[in-house]
Scaffold this motif. Structure first.
Motif, mmCIF file in Angstrom:
data_model
loop_
_atom_site.group_PDB
_atom_site.id
_atom_site.type_symbol
_atom_site.label_atom_id
_atom_site.label_comp_id
_atom_site.label_asym_id
_atom_site.label_seq_id
_atom_site.Cartn_x
_atom_site.Cartn_y
_atom_site.Cartn_z
ATOM 1 N N SER A 87 33.947 98.152 94.680
ATOM 2 C CA SER A 87 33.643 99.211 95.649
ATOM 3 C C SER A 87 34.408 100.485 95.290
ATOM 4 O O SER A 87 33.875 101.597 95.399
ATOM 5 N N SER A 88 35.625 100.339 94.814
ATOM 6 C CA SER A 88 36.422 101.507 94.416
ATOM 7 C C SER A 88 35.780 102.232 93.236
ATOM 8 O O SER A 88 35.775 103.464 93.176
ATOM 9 N N LEU A 89 35.236 101.478 92.301
ATOM 10 C CA LEU A 89 34.605 102.082 91.128
ATOM 11 C C LEU A 89 33.354 102.867 91.558
ATOM 12 O O LEU A 89 33.115 103.984 91.090
ATOM 13 N N ALA A 146 42.947 99.957 84.859
ATOM 14 C CA ALA A 146 43.626 100.208 83.587
ATOM 15 C C ALA A 146 44.966 100.909 83.797
ATOM 16 O O ALA A 146 45.857 100.814 82.951
ATOM 17 N N ASP A 147 45.107 101.588 84.920
ATOM 18 C CA ASP A 147 46.384 102.272 85.202
ATOM 19 C C ASP A 147 47.534 101.305 85.427
ATOM 20 O O ASP A 147 48.696 101.698 85.396
ATOM 21 N N LYS A 148 47.201 100.043 85.659
ATOM 22 C CA LYS A 148 48.255 99.085 86.008
ATOM 23 C C LYS A 148 48.922 98.436 84.808
ATOM 24 O O LYS A 148 49.892 97.685 84.982
ATOM 25 N N SER A 183 38.975 97.356 100.278
ATOM 26 C CA SER A 183 39.970 96.689 101.103
ATOM 27 C C SER A 183 40.970 95.921 100.263
ATOM 28 O O SER A 183 40.692 95.551 99.128
ATOM 29 N N ASN A 184 42.110 95.692 100.854
ATOM 30 C CA ASN A 184 43.085 94.791 100.231
ATOM 31 C C ASN A 184 42.740 93.342 100.478
ATOM 32 O O ASN A 184 43.304 92.451 99.864
ATOM 33 N N THR A 185 41.831 93.120 101.429
ATOM 34 C CA THR A 185 41.462 91.747 101.761
ATOM 35 C C THR A 185 40.322 91.320 100.853
ATOM 36 O O THR A 185 39.240 91.896 100.910
HETATM 37 P P1 GTP Z 1 35.482 92.706 97.279
HETATM 38 O O1 GTP Z 1 34.486 93.582 97.965
HETATM 39 O O2 GTP Z 1 36.387 92.000 98.212
HETATM 40 O O3 GTP Z 1 34.861 91.758 96.315
HETATM 41 O O4 GTP Z 1 36.502 93.662 96.438
HETATM 42 P P2 GTP Z 1 36.156 94.848 95.433
HETATM 43 O O5 GTP Z 1 35.925 94.305 94.071
HETATM 44 O O6 GTP Z 1 35.091 95.730 95.985
HETATM 45 O O7 GTP Z 1 37.549 95.630 95.358
HETATM 46 P P3 GTP Z 1 37.975 96.999 96.088
HETATM 47 O O8 GTP Z 1 37.267 98.155 95.475
HETATM 48 O O9 GTP Z 1 37.857 96.813 97.559
HETATM 49 O O10 GTP Z 1 39.492 97.127 95.627
HETATM 50 C C1 GTP Z 1 40.441 96.093 95.873
HETATM 51 C C2 GTP Z 1 41.838 96.668 95.798
HETATM 52 O O11 GTP Z 1 42.131 97.133 94.466
HETATM 53 C C3 GTP Z 1 42.052 97.882 96.708
HETATM 54 O O12 GTP Z 1 43.349 97.788 97.255
HETATM 55 C C4 GTP Z 1 41.956 99.060 95.759
HETATM 56 O O13 GTP Z 1 42.705 100.176 96.179
HETATM 57 C C5 GTP Z 1 42.555 98.487 94.474
HETATM 58 N N1 GTP Z 1 42.018 99.178 93.270
HETATM 59 C C6 GTP Z 1 40.717 99.319 92.952
HETATM 60 N N2 GTP Z 1 40.567 100.001 91.799
HETATM 61 C C7 GTP Z 1 41.818 100.326 91.376
HETATM 62 C C8 GTP Z 1 42.332 101.036 90.221
HETATM 63 O O14 GTP Z 1 41.623 101.545 89.357
HETATM 64 N N3 GTP Z 1 43.697 101.127 90.117
HETATM 65 C C9 GTP Z 1 44.520 100.590 91.050
HETATM 66 N N4 GTP Z 1 45.834 100.713 90.844
HETATM 67 N N5 GTP Z 1 44.073 99.926 92.132
HETATM 68 C C10 GTP Z 1 42.742 99.787 92.316
#
Ligand code: GTP
Ligand code: MG
Length: 214
Positions: free
Chosen positions: A51-53, A159-161, A67-69
């Motif tokens: 979702s973040s991407l 990748a920032d991690k 989410s963090n969950t």
């Molecule tokens: P689900 O919907 O539960 O399957 O998760 P998701 O794959 O959609 O992950 P989401 O985008 O909700 O991100 C999960 C966690 O990872 C969040 O706390 C984000 O802030 C963190 N996160 C996502 N992308 C990045 C990134 O590029 N760098 C860092 N440092 N954290 C990230």
């Protein structure tokens, strides 16, 4: 990893400078929108950053819920831009709830039926956490995609991690593992939704897929 060409980068910009909106959340296949344009789906383990991407691509922080969950995204979420020729689909994550490896079925018949049966699904981006690389569950999903003959491409997230040399090592190991997978696209895209790394390249890749299909 070559830089994408200038025309594709510009085309990617044009697709993602539009205003994207959520079209619908699909809890079962009967609610899928008509298969009338190419679509691109984002798959990956829970919490990998799907979702973040998507939010980074469209430059709209709150569009797809993050989410963090783990397990936040439970349905197929369809996104569409005005007049745009493609759907983006944010998929529910798999590998959550400490399911044993052979319980990938828990990912949901919905998702598997969708991957197997959606004629307009042009590519799946399979997101892999850059810190962890391919896990057995990812390999199982890759096998489902091979079976369905859906082209997929690995995107390393967060990748920032990690340090650059660690990122190189994970990318190399992942490329090697992908050679066993007939439907896997060989090039890997490295991204950070937080720092913006690789986002232009991903936009350009999507523009290339759309251009091929139009
Ligand atoms: P689900 O919907 O539960 O399957 O998760 P998701 O794959 O959609 O992950 P989401 O985008 O909700 O991100 C999960 C966690 O990872 C969040 O706390 C984000 O802030 C963190 N996160 C996502 N992308 C990045 C990134 O590029 N760098 C860092 N440092 N954290 C990230
Ligand atoms: Mg999500």
């Amino acid at each position: 990893m070559g830089e994408p060409d200038k025309d594709l980068l510009a085309a990617g910009e044009r697709i993602f400078e539009r205003r994207w909106q959520i079209l619908k959340s699909v809890p079962s296949l009967e609610f899928l929108p008509p298969a009338d344009r190419p679509e691109i789906a984002f798959a990956g383990r829970s919490n990998v950053g799907k979702s973040s991407l998507l939010n980074a691509l469209v430059r709209q922080g709150g569009l797809a819920r993050t989410s963090n969950t783990p397990g936040r995204t439970q349905e197929l979420n369809y996104f569409l831009a005005d007049g745009d020729p493609l759907y983006l689909v944010d998929m529910p994550g798999y590998g959550y709830a400490k399911a044993p490896v052979d319980k990938v079925a828990a990912w949901g018949e919905l998702v598997i039926d969708y991957l197997r049966g959606r004629p307009t699904l042009a590519r799946v981006f399979l997101l892999i956490d850059a810190r962890h690389g391919l896990k057995p569950t990812d390999e199982q999903i890759a096998a489902i995609l091979d079976d369905a003959a859906v082209t997929y491409q690995v995107v390393l997230t967060k990748a920032d991690k990690i340090k650059p040399h660690e990122l190189d090592a994970v990318a190399a190991a992942t490329s090697k593992a992908l050679m066993k997978h007939p439907a896997a696209f060989p090039e890997i895209i490295r991204t950070s939704s937080q720092k913006g790394e690789g986002i232009d390249e991903l936009r350009a890749t999507i523009a290339g897929i759309v251009a091929e299909r139009s």
